[in-house]
Design an enzyme around this catalytic site. Structure first.
Site, PDB file in Angstrom:
ATOM      1  N   LYS A 145       0.692  -0.952  -0.267  1.00 59.45           N
ATOM      2  CA  LYS A 145      -0.060   0.208   0.121  1.00 59.45           C
ATOM      3  C   LYS A 145       0.673   1.026   0.012  1.00 59.45           C
ATOM      4  O   LYS A 145       0.645   2.227  -0.671  1.00 59.45           O
ATOM      5  CB  LYS A 145      -0.916  -0.017   1.419  1.00 59.45           C
ATOM      6  CG  LYS A 145      -2.127  -0.763   0.850  1.00 59.45           C
ATOM      7  CD  LYS A 145      -2.670  -1.346   2.317  1.00 59.45           C
ATOM      8  CE  LYS A 145      -3.713  -2.623   2.372  1.00 59.45           C
ATOM      9  NZ  LYS A 145      -4.808  -3.457   3.508  1.00 59.45           N
ATOM     10  N   GLN A 165      -4.234  -1.157   9.943  1.00 57.73           N
ATOM     11  CA  GLN A 165      -3.780  -3.105   9.023  1.00 57.73           C
ATOM     12  C   GLN A 165      -4.627  -3.630   9.685  1.00 57.73           C
ATOM     13  O   GLN A 165      -4.538  -3.344  10.677  1.00 57.73           O
ATOM     14  CB  GLN A 165      -2.995  -3.106   8.641  1.00 57.73           C
ATOM     15  CG  GLN A 165      -2.660  -4.898   7.665  1.00 57.73           C
ATOM     16  CD  GLN A 165      -3.334  -5.008   6.259  1.00 57.73           C
ATOM     17  OE1 GLN A 165      -2.656  -3.583   6.078  1.00 57.73           O
ATOM     18  NE2 GLN A 165      -3.545  -5.886   5.766  1.00 57.73           N
ATOM     19  N   ASP A 201     -10.943   4.203   4.465  1.00 56.72           N
ATOM     20  CA  ASP A 201     -11.091   2.923   4.564  1.00 56.72           C
ATOM     21  C   ASP A 201     -12.023   2.435   4.961  1.00 56.72           C
ATOM     22  O   ASP A 201     -12.954   1.418   4.307  1.00 56.72           O
ATOM     23  CB  ASP A 201      -9.810   1.954   5.140  1.00 56.72           C
ATOM     24  CG  ASP A 201      -8.951   0.265   5.065  1.00 56.72           C
ATOM     25  OD1 ASP A 201      -9.586   0.178   3.682  1.00 56.72           O
ATOM     26  OD2 ASP A 201      -8.918  -0.001   5.610  1.00 56.72           O
TER      27      ASP A 201
END
Lengths: 288, 288
Positions: free
Chosen positions: A58, A102, A125
């Site tokens: 990412k 994450q 996200d």
């Protein structure tokens, strides 16, 4: 000439490339006009090898798109309270425009509490409760990245969803549930199936659109795909195998995502696009 | 003896009475132990006759259950900002335990902005985005009252939902959508149908449980009810007519809610129960 009709493949790799190119162009514009480029904070608890790889990927993609990233690596012993503090600090930091936690973070972390420490305007996200409700109610906000990528794929291939029967297999908070809500917002009739569903094949056979989002290799049999259906396989299992039996499904579907190269690449693309959008919003750079 | 098998009626009036009696007993206990009784603030914008009646009814039922109510009547000219201020003040007031914004508020009000001014711990009507997400993710929180009442009815009649196909007709933010999420949390396979659904009768025919929540008289034909199905009619239309053609459905279903006397009474009962629960939480009175 083959006697077997094969579906058109939905090229997630190609679409993701276009989405990232657009995001990069916009990041460049933001940088010129605001004097600072978009910044994504990536937060990683512990050193799980797969998570380390995802975060590295990412960050690399961000860099290529002109997005700075700030890497927060926390020890595996981090408590929920410490993680919440860290995310709260990033939420309050004006130099950070998007925040990615994450996950999974490990069993000792209350992930929901951590997610909720992310400011809605930085939730690129799409993991907060507020973002989920916004997706469900058709309100402005950032979407979960994989469902958002699925919707962009459907749009890119001009799939008309209104009145169609979309069957979502899987009901996770970041994939199945929001995917169903986004399909419902496009006026699809939406069925949620899952591990307790009594007759999965029977329901799949009725589907105009199948979204497989469960992570069980070839759970969905190709022979159950209705001829002419659209098949979105968001499953990703060992050995590059999706949740759908591709070899048979491709002979029946009208459109189908390959695994890999279908849904997968869209997830990061949407993350980057939303990070750039978040930066534009926070820096007050209106869209051209 | 009639040749026609008739369904058992689901007695919402009786169940609501029991739920309210329990809430009243708990309200009495709170009052004795905390020295103050639960308080529900009702907020009404304008003087729409139906809304005035609803609020009056909720206040009368509250009083009978030992719940104080504080009535906030705002003029029809109230702006969204003024309404938000009023709701914020109630959210901050320690003497108010639950807040009900009677809606619809009128076209000039941004209802979503108003709802979001209600503190989550006082959202006893289950209207905030956070409450919706909590319902969807199986997290603690208050549920939308009508869907909550539906779930209590299903539970009272021992309807096992796991693996069953539940069809929700309607997708409003306070009824259809949360009802589907609550059914999904009980492991039902859930289909959302709505005005754009291509083949509503065909989908209803597959349903083990039908939840009609759309407000269109007799939209769902009795002959489409699968023999032995459970039929929950949350529709309420002029002339005491539900969304389901009752006369035919009752000959096919195993369980069915009458209109009126089915879902209707449960809504206020859940509101009162949640107000008492909110007060107990805020006053620190643990459950016996």
């Amino acid at each position: 000439m083959s006697a077997i009709q094969t579906a058109q493949l939905m090229d997630g790799t190609g679409l993701a490339k276009r989405v990232v190119e657009e995001a990069a162009a916009r990041a460049g514009e933001i940088s010129r006009r605001a004097g600072t480029s978009p910044c994504l904070a990536t937060v990683l608890v512990g050193e799980d090898p797969a998570s380390v790889t995802y975060v590295r990927m990412k960050r690399a993609r961000s860099a290529k798109a002109g997005i700075r990233s700030r890497q927060i690596g926390l020890p595996a012993t981090t408590t929920t309270a410490e993680l919440v503090d860290s995310l709260t600090a990033l939420s309050d930091d004006p130099d950070v425009h998007g925040i990615l936690l994450q996950h999974p973070c490990g069993p000792h972390i209350d992930e929901r509490a951590a997610f909720e420490a992310i400011a809605p305007e930085k939730d690129v996200d799409g993991v907060t409760m507020r973002s989920f409700a916004a997706m469900s109610f058709g309100l402005p906000g950032f979407v979960s990245c994989t469902p958002g990528g699925i919707m962009r794929l459907l749009d890119a291939y001009d799939v008309d969803l209104a009145g169609k029967h979309a069957v979502v297999v899987g009901r996770s908070a970041i994939l199945g549930k929001p995917a169903g809500m986004l399909l419902l917002a496009e006026d699809a009739t939406v069925t949620y199936c899952h591990s307790r569903t009594a007759d999965l094949p029977g329901i799949v056979r009725e589907a105009d659109v199948v979204v497989a989002a469960v992570g069980r290799p070839r759970l969905i049999r190709g022979e159950d795909i209705k001829p002419g259906a659209v098949v979105i396989d968001a499953g990703y299992n060992r050995g590059n195998v999706g949740d759908v039996d591709f070899d048979t499904a491709v002979t029946r579907a009208r459109l189908i995502t390959p695994v890999p190269g279908g849904v997968g690449p869209m997830t990061i693309a949407v993350l980057l696009a939303q990070t750039v959008e978040a930066a534009a919003n926070q820096l007050g750079i209106p869209h051209r």
